[in-house]
Design a protein around this motif. Structure first.
Motif, PDB file in Angstrom:
ATOM      1  N   ALA A   1       0.765  -1.154  -0.103  1.00 31.02           N
ATOM      2  CA  ALA A   1       0.154   0.001  -0.150  1.00 31.02           C
ATOM      3  C   ALA A   1       0.868   1.310   0.010  1.00 31.02           C
ATOM      4  N   LEU A   2       0.443   2.273  -0.642  1.00 31.16           N
ATOM      5  CA  LEU A   2       1.069   3.368  -0.795  1.00 31.16           C
ATOM      6  C   LEU A   2       1.365   4.069   0.579  1.00 31.16           C
ATOM      7  N   LYS A   3       0.212   3.967   1.454  1.00 27.89           N
ATOM      8  CA  LYS A   3       0.590   4.760   2.801  1.00 27.89           C
ATOM      9  C   LYS A   3       1.748   4.160   3.468  1.00 27.89           C
ATOM     10  N   ASN A   4       1.783   2.747   3.323  1.00 26.83           N
ATOM     11  CA  ASN A   4       2.876   2.033   4.150  1.00 26.83           C
ATOM     12  C   ASN A   4       4.259   2.273   3.207  1.00 26.83           C
ATOM     13  N   ALA A   5       4.393   2.615   2.030  1.00 28.55           N
ATOM     14  CA  ALA A   5       5.518   3.132   1.523  1.00 28.55           C
ATOM     15  C   ALA A   5       5.757   4.259   1.823  1.00 28.55           C
ATOM     16  N   LEU A   6       4.766   5.249   1.900  1.00 29.94           N
ATOM     17  CA  LEU A   6       5.276   6.628   2.317  1.00 29.94           C
ATOM     18  C   LEU A   6       5.813   6.734   3.716  1.00 29.94           C
ATOM     19  N   LYS A   7       4.986   5.743   4.536  1.00 33.06           N
ATOM     20  CA  LYS A   7       5.472   5.816   5.986  1.00 33.06           C
ATOM     21  C   LYS A   7       7.010   5.295   5.971  1.00 33.06           C
ATOM     22  N   ASP A   8       7.604   4.243   5.070  1.00 30.83           N
ATOM     23  CA  ASP A   8       9.018   4.006   5.108  1.00 30.83           C
ATOM     24  C   ASP A   8       9.807   4.997   4.447  1.00 30.83           C
TER      25      ASP A   8
ATOM     26  N   ASP B   1       6.690  15.274  -1.005  1.00 30.96           N
ATOM     27  CA  ASP B   1       5.764  15.982  -0.954  1.00 30.96           C
ATOM     28  C   ASP B   1       4.474  15.442  -1.805  1.00 30.96           C
ATOM     29  N   SER B   2       5.089  15.079  -2.902  1.00 28.84           N
ATOM     30  CA  SER B   2       3.925  14.784  -4.171  1.00 28.84           C
ATOM     31  C   SER B   2       3.428  13.588  -3.648  1.00 28.84           C
ATOM     32  N   TRP B   3       4.122  12.570  -3.010  1.00 29.41           N
ATOM     33  CA  TRP B   3       3.638  11.482  -2.654  1.00 29.41           C
ATOM     34  C   TRP B   3       2.346  11.380  -1.531  1.00 29.41           C
ATOM     35  N   HIS B   4       2.810  12.543  -0.398  1.00 27.95           N
ATOM     36  CA  HIS B   4       1.825  12.758   0.438  1.00 27.95           C
ATOM     37  C   HIS B   4       0.782  13.370  -0.199  1.00 27.95           C
ATOM     38  N   ASP B   5       0.637  14.104  -1.172  1.00 25.93           N
ATOM     39  CA  ASP B   5      -0.627  14.766  -1.953  1.00 25.93           C
ATOM     40  C   ASP B   5      -1.336  13.523  -2.714  1.00 25.93           C
ATOM     41  N   VAL B   6      -0.739  12.468  -3.011  1.00 26.52           N
ATOM     42  CA  VAL B   6      -1.496  11.419  -3.642  1.00 26.52           C
ATOM     43  C   VAL B   6      -2.339  10.532  -2.310  1.00 26.52           C
ATOM     44  N   VAL B   7      -1.596  10.559  -1.236  1.00 25.88           N
ATOM     45  CA  VAL B   7      -2.423   9.819  -0.110  1.00 25.88           C
ATOM     46  C   VAL B   7      -3.275  10.749   0.201  1.00 25.88           C
ATOM     47  N   ALA B   8      -3.193  11.949   0.073  1.00 21.40           N
ATOM     48  CA  ALA B   8      -4.440  13.121   0.679  1.00 21.40           C
ATOM     49  C   ALA B   8      -5.591  12.962  -0.360  1.00 21.40           C
ATOM     50  N   GLN B   9      -5.143  12.465  -1.336  1.00 25.55           N
ATOM     51  CA  GLN B   9      -6.461  12.406  -2.566  1.00 25.55           C
ATOM     52  C   GLN B   9      -7.102  10.848  -2.110  1.00 25.55           C
ATOM     53  N   GLY B  10      -6.721  10.317  -1.277  1.00 30.83           N
ATOM     54  CA  GLY B  10      -7.597   9.312  -0.707  1.00 30.83           C
ATOM     55  C   GLY B  10      -7.037   7.828  -1.265  1.00 30.83           C
ATOM     56  N   LEU B  11      -5.567   7.974  -2.072  1.00 31.92           N
ATOM     57  CA  LEU B  11      -5.214   6.781  -2.680  1.00 31.92           C
ATOM     58  C   LEU B  11      -4.132   5.963  -1.943  1.00 31.92           C
ATOM     59  N   GLY B  12      -4.075   6.248  -0.453  1.00 31.02           N
ATOM     60  CA  GLY B  12      -3.149   5.348   0.233  1.00 31.02           C
ATOM     61  C   GLY B  12      -3.258   3.940   0.321  1.00 31.02           C
ATOM     62  N   GLU B  13      -4.504   3.539   0.284  1.00 34.36           N
ATOM     63  CA  GLU B  13      -4.746   2.094   0.363  1.00 34.36           C
ATOM     64  C   GLU B  13      -4.178   1.439  -1.115  1.00 34.36           C
ATOM     65  N   ARG B  14      -4.225   1.988  -2.288  1.00 34.83           N
ATOM     66  CA  ARG B  14      -3.775   1.524  -3.517  1.00 34.83           C
ATOM     67  C   ARG B  14      -2.095   1.062  -3.421  1.00 34.83           C
ATOM     68  N   ASP B  15      -1.768   0.239  -4.422  1.00 38.26           N
ATOM     69  CA  ASP B  15      -0.552  -0.096  -4.529  1.00 38.26           C
ATOM     70  C   ASP B  15       0.310   1.443  -4.722  1.00 38.26           C
ATOM     71  N   LEU B  16       1.582   1.028  -4.400  1.00 33.13           N
ATOM     72  CA  LEU B  16       2.134   2.467  -4.470  1.00 33.13           C
ATOM     73  C   LEU B  16       2.658   2.705  -5.854  1.00 33.13           C
ATOM     74  N   SER B  17       2.405   1.811  -6.763  1.00 35.83           N
ATOM     75  CA  SER B  17       2.596   2.172  -8.173  1.00 35.83           C
ATOM     76  C   SER B  17       1.557   3.229  -8.650  1.00 35.83           C
ATOM     77  N   VAL B  18       0.554   3.422  -7.670  1.00 33.78           N
ATOM     78  CA  VAL B  18      -0.667   4.256  -8.068  1.00 33.78           C
ATOM     79  C   VAL B  18       0.246   5.796  -8.197  1.00 33.78           C
TER      80      VAL B  18
END
Ligand SMILES: NC(=O)c1ccc[n+]([C@@H]2O[C@H](COP(=O)([O-])OP(=O)(O)OC[C@H]3O[C@@H](n4cnc5c(N)ncnc54)[C@H](OP(=O)(O)O)[C@@H]3O)[C@@H](O)[C@H]2O)c1
Length: 293
Positions: A240-247, A270-287
């Motif tokens: 999940a993107l949220k976990n990759a971003l955490k790492d 910052d752009s990865w944080h923006d993607v999570v803020a768009q609600g895509l954190g549960e998607r694969d990090l390739s999002v």
């Protein structure tokens, strides 16, 4: 009637998510007695149907266990399931080995080690490299660290989960290696996304470019797989993107503390944080590709 008098080692697995599920399943298949606890109990039901014992609290899962595996998102959640009256440490006994396999970063690996110090358990810091596919096949790379005497004792479990266990030193070394490897991973994924965008901007067919990369030493199998996933628009999660971003954040924090500058990671965090803020954190990090194209 034959009766096997040898009791099977009991393994408690806390956290039945993308990784915890296939890891627990492998241990079941290897005939360990597996106890499972998950915050959302329904997600452990498939394992219970396969023979795992469900527990209603971490403490219940841990009672009398020979091994305890934590596979949770971060250090805070691990601390939470280990502590308090319902926490696993309240029932774990002498001789239990706690295999802390979540990716928690450098500081949390140390804090969790301190938490274990006040208990009778042996703490092994052992995050993993590899995603859902390798977890299903027992092909993870295990970045283990902890006391020397825990190594042979942990081997029967770790050998089921990974194709190789790297013992890296005292507890904490595994988590330090993990932040380095995951910094590599997030940089690679960002590079793949940018490469596809660049290819298209030059009027080239990105599929053809990925074919070339798959044939070239510079195209790692992981990068090629992520490129194909991005082009297919298939962002069903294996990490999940949220976990990759955490790492990525854990890597930046560890770098800051050592006076190292991770220039590349800083350039896209910052752009990865923006993607999570768009609600895509549960998607694969390739999002993250979808935000570039
Ligand atoms: N996926 C990968 O490719 C991969 C690879 C290597 C390492 N890792 C690391 O392995 C760990 C687990 O990853 P994952 O992909 O399995 O994560 P995941 O699919 O997001 O699963 C997380 C699990 O933790 C539980 N959880 C979340 N917050 C909790 C809390 N506050 N208290 C108690 N339980 C909580 C979830 O329970 P619910 O079901 O109730 O939400 C779920 O069972 C992470 O540290 C990750 O970075 C992942």
């Amino acid at each position: 009637m034959t009766h096997d008098p040898t009791p099977r080692p009991i393994v408690a697995v806390l956290g039945i998510g993308l990784m915890g599920l296939p890891m627990a399943r492998r241990l079941l298949a290897a005939h360990f007695e597996v106890r499972v606890w998950n915050r959302t109990a329904s997600k452990a039901q498939a394992l219970v149907a396969e023979g795992a014992q469900p527990a209603t609290t971490p403490a219940e899962a841990a009672r009398g266990a020979d091994f305890l595996i934590t596979m949770l998102p971060n250090g805070q959640s691990v601390e939470m399931v280990m502590s308090g009256v319902d926490g696993a440490l309240s029932t774990l006994g002498e001789g239990t080995i706690w295999l802390q396999m979540s990716s928690v970063g450098v500081d949390w690996a140390e804090r969790l080690g301190h938490l274990a110090e006040g208990s009778p358990v042996t703490y092994v810091d052992a995050p993993v490299s590899g995603s859902v596919g390798p977890a299903e096949e027992g092909h993870l790379l295990i970045l283990a660290s902890g006391p020397l005497d825990a190594r042979p004792l942990s081997a029967p479990i770790l050998d089921q989960l990974g194709r190789r266990t790297y013992w890296l030193g005292e507890a904490g070394a595994g988590s330090r290696a993990k932040v380095v490897l995951n910094n590599w991973l997030v940089v690679l994924v960002e590079s793949v996304a940018e490469t596809l965008e660049f290819t298209q901007a030059l009027g080239l067919d990105p599929q053809a470019l990925v074919e070339i990369l798959s044939d070239a030493p510079i195209g790692s199998p992981y990068a090629v797989a992520k490129a194909r996933q991005m082009l297919a628009g298939d962002f069903s999660p294996s990490f999940a993107l949220k976990n990759a971003l955490k790492d990525a954040d854990l890597a930046l924090e560890a770098a800051r503390q050592t006076g190292t500058t991770l220039t590349i990671t800083n350039s896209f965090i910052d752009s990865w944080h923006d993607v999570v803020a768009q609600g895509l954190g549960e998607r694969d990090l390739s999002v993250v590709y979808s935000s570039e194209s």
